[in-house]
Motif scaffolding. Structure first.
Motif, PDB file in Angstrom:
ATOM      1  N   ASP A 262       0.829  -1.211   0.000  1.00  8.48           N
ATOM      2  CA  ASP A 262       0.000   0.000   0.000  1.00  8.48           C
ATOM      3  C   ASP A 262       0.863   1.261   0.000  1.00  8.48           C
ATOM      4  O   ASP A 262       0.566   2.232  -0.708  1.00  8.48           O
ATOM      5  N   GLU A 265       2.251   1.844  -3.441  1.00  7.42           N
ATOM      6  CA  GLU A 265       1.231   2.327  -4.379  1.00  7.42           C
ATOM      7  C   GLU A 265       0.897   3.798  -4.124  1.00  7.42           C
ATOM      8  O   GLU A 265       0.778   4.594  -5.066  1.00  7.42           O
ATOM      9  N   LEU A 266       0.765   4.168  -2.854  1.00  6.65           N
ATOM     10  CA  LEU A 266       0.440   5.555  -2.522  1.00  6.65           C
ATOM     11  C   LEU A 266       1.574   6.502  -2.906  1.00  6.65           C
ATOM     12  O   LEU A 266       1.331   7.601  -3.426  1.00  6.65           O
ATOM     13  N   SER A 269       1.706   6.930  -6.689  1.00  3.58           N
ATOM     14  CA  SER A 269       0.594   7.775  -7.120  1.00  3.58           C
ATOM     15  C   SER A 269       0.878   9.245  -6.841  1.00  3.58           C
ATOM     16  O   SER A 269       0.634  10.112  -7.691  1.00  3.58           O
ATOM     17  N   TYR A 277      -2.547  16.450  -6.135  1.00  2.66           N
ATOM     18  CA  TYR A 277      -2.704  16.326  -4.685  1.00  2.66           C
ATOM     19  C   TYR A 277      -2.254  17.554  -3.898  1.00  2.66           C
ATOM     20  O   TYR A 277      -2.659  17.734  -2.749  1.00  2.66           O
ATOM     21  N   ILE A 309      -4.804  10.945  -0.730  1.00  2.00           N
ATOM     22  CA  ILE A 309      -4.195  10.068  -1.738  1.00  2.00           C
ATOM     23  C   ILE A 309      -4.776   8.659  -1.628  1.00  2.00           C
ATOM     24  O   ILE A 309      -5.057   8.003  -2.644  1.00  2.00           O
ATOM     25  N   ALA A 310      -4.964   8.185  -0.392  1.00  2.00           N
ATOM     26  CA  ALA A 310      -5.511   6.842  -0.181  1.00  2.00           C
ATOM     27  C   ALA A 310      -6.933   6.736  -0.731  1.00  2.00           C
ATOM     28  O   ALA A 310      -7.312   5.714  -1.322  1.00  2.00           O
ATOM     29  N   GLU A 312      -8.243   8.383  -3.213  1.00  2.00           N
ATOM     30  CA  GLU A 312      -8.185   8.331  -4.679  1.00  2.00           C
ATOM     31  C   GLU A 312      -7.777   6.947  -5.170  1.00  2.00           C
ATOM     32  O   GLU A 312      -8.169   6.525  -6.259  1.00  2.00           O
ATOM     33  N   ASN A 313      -6.987   6.242  -4.365  1.00  2.00           N
ATOM     34  CA  ASN A 313      -6.498   4.919  -4.770  1.00  2.00           C
ATOM     35  C   ASN A 313      -7.274   3.781  -4.114  1.00  2.00           C
ATOM     36  O   ASN A 313      -6.865   2.619  -4.209  1.00  2.00           O
ATOM     37  N   LYS A 314      -8.384   4.139  -3.427  1.00  2.00           N
ATOM     38  CA  LYS A 314      -9.263   3.144  -2.800  1.00  2.00           C
ATOM     39  C   LYS A 314      -8.507   2.217  -1.842  1.00  2.00           C
ATOM     40  O   LYS A 314      -8.660   0.996  -1.865  1.00  2.00           O
ATOM     41  N   ILE A 315      -7.665   2.835  -1.006  1.00  2.00           N
ATOM     42  CA  ILE A 315      -6.914   2.095   0.008  1.00  2.00           C
ATOM     43  C   ILE A 315      -7.420   2.507   1.385  1.00  2.00           C
ATOM     44  O   ILE A 315      -7.499   3.698   1.696  1.00  2.00           O
TER      45      ILE A 315
END
Length: 384
Positions: A262, A265-266, A269, A277, A309-310, A312-315
């Protein structure tokens, strides 16, 4: 008879003259002039013989500070071989000594010469200081100054410490032209780490206000960091955090594979879409940091920005804290700054049990820290 009296008068006059001259010459000693210039106080803003603007007090080099500028072999002869060597770049590396919170330290070696020493071990003798000292105890050992001047490669430099610096990272000068940064934990207000370094290393980090002099061009390029060095950064960060927790009697953080994924990925991104952002002012701050590449003005994203940010990335960030930060080229200093100034944004000391994931890229780190439920909470949830 008259002639005899004349001779006596001449002799008497000569004797009185000699006595008068003696008194005249002795007067400055017996009755010193109160208006005479007084000796300079150490720390006065007056040039010394080498042209330094501030004559800050210097402590005698008696401990680890003696090894700064010496060959690495001299240290090995007294402390044994390192348990690990971690590559930094083509010419420098970290030599790791010790395995726990009592004996751990690192040497930064460049071209076989000791540039810097980072101490975490509570049992290591560090000149006049030690891990766990308070500011009051330090001030009883030596005067803590806010201004320093020194020379490097024939150039003059003057640095100034702010009030915040004096309470989180005071600087001490030694008589062998080395320095020590005393890292203070922002919550306990005690020394949590000690960093010895030469003038070149101090300029490379430059965590203080530079009043005079120009910083040398940084040789570090974030795009040149190898995958091996990247792994060293991750492992060094993870090890140092847990050494501090172990030393303080806390449970160590556990590596969590999903949090590592995670965080990667964040971070990717964010770096790919910074303009999405960040507001204009934040983008300007980041550009400034990238330009100067020192720790005087680090750039970081706090929980609220990480959450954006999370999302937007569905985390999911349930019970998870995040922090993104640059620069990362010096993990020991970076981590000490976190403990000194960023604990309000990242509860490294407050979490009793936790899992951790971290990613490094382009001189950025993104840390994810998840609080684990205590055994009592877990048992209670199972009962439901």
């Amino acid at each position: 008879m008259k002639e005899g009296r004349g001779v006596k008068r001449i002799a008497h006059f000569f004797l009185v003259s000699v006595i008068f001259l003696i008194i005249a010459y002795m007067q400055p000693i017996i009755f010193p002039d109160d208006r005479a210039p007084k000796p300079l106080d150490i720390g006065s803003e007056v040039p010394d013989e080498k042209g330094q603007k501030f004559m800050q007090g210097k402590v005698s080099s008696t401990g680890l500070s003696q090894y700064i500028g010496q060959k690495a072999e001299a240290f090995v002869q007294n402390f044994g071989e390192p348990i690990e060597i971690q590559e930094v770049d083509n010419t420098s590396s970290w030599w790791i000594f010790g395995e726990d919170g009592s004996d751990y330290l690192q040497l930064l070696i460049e071209d076989k010469v000791i540039q810097s020493i980072f101490v975490l071990g509570t049992g290591i003798e560090c000149d006049y200081f030690n891990i766990g000292m308070t500011l009051h105890e330090m001030s009883s050992v030596t005067t803590l100054y806010s201004n320093f001047s020194f020379q490097q490669s024939g150039k003059d430099y003057v640095v100034e410490l702010t009030e915040k610096d004096m309470s989180t990272q005071p600087l001490v000068a030694f008589d062998n032209e080395s320095f020590a940064i005393l890292h203070i934990d922002g919550e306990s207000e005690k020394v949590t780490g000690i960093r010895y370094l030469n003038t070149a290393s101090l300029l490379s980090l430059m965590p203080y206000n530079l009043q005079e002099g120009e910083l040398p061009e940084s040789k570090n390029n974030e795009s040149d960091v190898s995958e091996v060095s990247q792994r060293h950064l991750e492992r060094q960060f993870f090890s140092l955090v847990n050494l501090i927790r172990e030393r303080e009697g806390k449970e160590i953080f556990v590596a969590n594979g999903q949090l590592f994924l995670d965080s990667s990925e964040l971070l990717t991104s964010f770096l790919d879409e910074k303009e999405t952002y960040l507001e204009k002012e934040a983008l300007e701050e980041l550009a400034l940091q990238r330009n100067i590449q020192t720790y005087r003005q680090p750039f970081y994203l706090t929980q609220k920005e990480i959450e954006k940010i999370a999302k937007e990335n569905k985390i999911s960030l349930d019970n998870t804290y995040g922090l993104a930060y640059t620069p990362t080229r010096d993990i020991p200093y970076m981590l000490m700054q976190w403990y000194g100034k960023l604990l309000p944004h990242l509860p490294l000391n407050q979490i009793e049990q936790g899992e951790i994931g971290v990613s490094f890229k382009d001189d950025f780190i993104l840390l994810m820290l998840r609080e684990s439920p205590s055994e009592e909470t877990a048992t209670s949830d199972e009962g439901k």
